[in-house]
Design a protein around this motif. Sequence first.
Motif, mmCIF file in Angstrom:
data_model
loop_
_atom_site.group_PDB
_atom_site.id
_atom_site.type_symbol
_atom_site.label_atom_id
_atom_site.label_comp_id
_atom_site.label_asym_id
_atom_site.label_seq_id
_atom_site.Cartn_x
_atom_site.Cartn_y
_atom_site.Cartn_z
ATOM 1 N N ALA A 1 0.845 -1.198 0.000
ATOM 2 C CA ALA A 1 0.000 0.000 0.000
ATOM 3 C C ALA A 1 0.876 1.242 0.000
ATOM 4 C CB ALA A 1 -0.915 0.019 1.229
ATOM 5 N N LEU A 2 0.468 2.228 -0.767
ATOM 6 C CA LEU A 2 1.053 3.556 -0.640
ATOM 7 C C LEU A 2 0.081 4.361 0.205
ATOM 8 C CD1 LEU A 2 2.458 4.226 -4.228
ATOM 9 C CD2 LEU A 2 3.689 3.466 -2.171
ATOM 10 N N PHE B 1 3.675 0.576 2.804
ATOM 11 C CA PHE B 1 3.409 -0.446 3.816
ATOM 12 C C PHE B 1 3.319 -1.778 3.106
ATOM 13 C CE2 PHE B 1 0.115 -3.010 6.071
ATOM 14 C CZ PHE B 1 0.907 -3.366 7.158
ATOM 15 N N ALA B 2 4.195 -2.717 3.481
ATOM 16 C CA ALA B 2 4.273 -4.013 2.791
ATOM 17 C C ALA B 2 4.161 -5.156 3.795
ATOM 18 C CB ALA B 2 5.591 -4.116 2.019
ATOM 19 N N PRO B 3 2.949 -5.652 4.046
ATOM 20 C CA PRO B 3 2.798 -6.794 4.949
ATOM 21 C C PRO B 3 3.353 -8.061 4.302
ATOM 22 C CG PRO B 3 0.700 -6.284 3.910
ATOM 23 C CD PRO B 3 1.656 -5.200 3.495
ATOM 24 N N GLN C 1 1.095 -10.049 11.246
ATOM 25 C CA GLN C 1 1.595 -8.720 11.578
ATOM 26 C C GLN C 1 3.125 -8.620 11.517
ATOM 27 O OE1 GLN C 1 -0.262 -7.118 15.094
ATOM 28 N NE2 GLN C 1 -2.249 -7.037 14.109
ATOM 29 N N ARG C 2 3.654 -9.000 10.354
ATOM 30 C CA ARG C 2 5.057 -8.761 10.055
ATOM 31 C C ARG C 2 5.123 -8.061 8.708
ATOM 32 N NH1 ARG C 2 8.573 -13.827 9.954
ATOM 33 N NH2 ARG C 2 10.149 -12.210 9.579
ATOM 34 N N ARG C 3 6.054 -7.156 8.570
ATOM 35 C CA ARG C 3 6.142 -6.385 7.340
ATOM 36 C C ARG C 3 7.507 -6.552 6.686
ATOM 37 N NH1 ARG C 3 5.224 -0.444 9.925
ATOM 38 N NH2 ARG C 3 5.415 0.241 7.762
ATOM 39 N N ASP C 4 7.536 -6.312 5.391
ATOM 40 C CA ASP C 4 8.754 -6.439 4.605
ATOM 41 C C ASP C 4 9.468 -5.089 4.609
ATOM 42 O OD1 ASP C 4 10.716 -6.817 2.697
ATOM 43 O OD2 ASP C 4 9.442 -8.027 1.392
ATOM 44 N N ASN C 5 10.308 -4.887 5.616
ATOM 45 C CA ASN C 5 10.989 -3.597 5.757
ATOM 46 C C ASN C 5 11.937 -3.314 4.605
ATOM 47 O OD1 ASN C 5 10.967 -4.664 9.022
ATOM 48 N ND2 ASN C 5 9.977 -2.738 8.509
ATOM 49 N N PHE D 1 3.171 3.982 10.036
ATOM 50 C CA PHE D 1 2.350 3.131 10.889
ATOM 51 C C PHE D 1 1.805 1.935 10.114
ATOM 52 C CE2 PHE D 1 -1.331 1.810 13.333
ATOM 53 C CZ PHE D 1 -0.800 1.790 14.610
ATOM 54 N N PRO D 2 1.888 0.723 10.669
ATOM 55 C CA PRO D 2 1.366 -0.464 9.984
ATOM 56 C C PRO D 2 -0.153 -0.489 9.981
ATOM 57 C CG PRO D 2 2.125 -1.055 12.176
ATOM 58 C CD PRO D 2 2.496 0.381 11.973
ATOM 59 N N VAL D 3 -0.766 -0.462 8.828
ATOM 60 C CA VAL D 3 -2.223 -0.468 8.718
ATOM 61 C C VAL D 3 -2.702 -1.913 8.516
ATOM 62 C CG1 VAL D 3 -2.602 1.910 8.002
ATOM 63 C CG2 VAL D 3 -1.926 0.235 6.292
#
Length: 211
Positions: free
Chosen positions: A154-155, A167-169, A175-179, A203-205
């Motif tokens: 998501a942008l 934001f890249a889950p 609830q982990r994201r691809d930093n 912020f993680p959405v």
Amino acid sequence: MGLLDILLGRTKPVAPDLDQLFALPSAAVTLEVAAGFTPTGGGAVCFASVEGAAFEQTQREVRALLDADAERGGSALGERGGTPGGALPVELRQDDYGYSWLVSQRTPDQLPELVNDLHAVNSSMEVNGFGPQLLCSLAGFENKDAAGGARRLALVYLYKRGTFYPFAPLPGTTQRRDNALELQVKAALANDLRIEQDLSRWFPVWGAPGL
């Protein structure tokens, strides 16, 4: 600092600049070349709900305005009849944290129309005095692999900051994201979007409708 503080940007007030949303279509071209992500056609505007007839009336007017689009089907009440073009009625949803999301679903090739939807929702709420309730907007993207799976991205546009962040889950995880991907997108879109430089505001959405 809480969720509301982060999304509202209370520590450093900045005048909202909704026209920044119109940079998304050109950024999408860069994003596809740099990382292989293309629009899903989904997007949403997040806001904090308040009680009162005026706020409810504004929500109804916004949904009716977007659903009056000739390319949409159904009604402002959320019927999912659709049209041959694939556009669905605007839907109002709530997430697990109690925030409201006005969701628009277009076809993947209708990103400019989706951006118009997001801009119209923000503008209508702003004009009716509910700008303080606006939190963020997002447009969804995906990268499909040969096996039919897809990574989501998501942008996210922060209303009070006038900035974007990716934001890249991670798929198949809780609830982990691809930093690494998020930082890759940040670098790729530096010349296309006003990127939020304060990473603490990314912020993680989780579970956001439209993603």
